[in-house]
Design an enzyme around this catalytic site. Sequence first.
Site, PDB file in Angstrom:
ATOM      1  N   GLY A  65      -3.058  -3.209  -0.025  1.00  0.00           N
ATOM      2  CA  GLY A  65      -1.963  -3.075  -0.991  1.00  0.00           C
ATOM      3  C   GLY A  65      -1.381  -4.461  -1.430  1.00  0.00           C
ATOM      4  O   GLY A  65      -1.437  -4.699  -2.512  1.00  0.00           O
ATOM      5  N   CYS A  66      -1.378  -5.475  -0.203  1.00  0.00           N
ATOM      6  CA  CYS A  66      -0.912  -6.767  -0.711  1.00  0.00           C
ATOM      7  C   CYS A  66      -2.148  -7.407  -1.077  1.00  0.00           C
ATOM      8  O   CYS A  66      -1.633  -8.480  -2.121  1.00  0.00           O
ATOM      9  CB  CYS A  66      -0.384  -7.426   0.760  1.00  0.00           C
ATOM     10  SG  CYS A  66       0.846  -6.500   1.425  1.00  0.00           S
TER      11      CYS A  66
END
Length: 158
Positions: A44-45
């Site tokens: 996600g990051c």
Amino acid sequence: MTLAIGQPVPDFTAAATSDSTITLSDLKGRQVVIYFYPKASTPGCTTEGGDFRDRKEAFDAANTVILGVSRDGIRAQENFKAKQSFNFELISDKDEAVCRLFDVIKLKKLYGKEHLGIERSTFLIDTEGKLAQEWRGVKVKGHAEEVLAAAQTLYAGS
């Protein structure tokens, strides 16, 4: 202390990638997007950082600096930035000073266990150093576009 829209963001200085130190007050006169993410090099990051990276030219055109922040050490941040070709600096906030300033350390659950971690959050600071907008509990998809639109609207109105 809770940050409030329209209020000045307290100044801070933090270690960042590219052997730099970021001091918020040094950025006065530019808009600043500070986005907090849980951990470097996680899916996600990586997606979120890539979304900001791919829109950097548009952020630049709106007089807006992008800064990513996590609790990762400077080496992990440097590796993350290099591997993903991020064209903005990442702040290493191991002591959580910047995280606490923006109140993004929250109790989270992972596999039924509770732990303190960063709640994915983004803040838009105006050219005067005041908080213009905040997003908490962010979902990655479409987020960078939303922040860009807010930065462009703020810039157009200044």
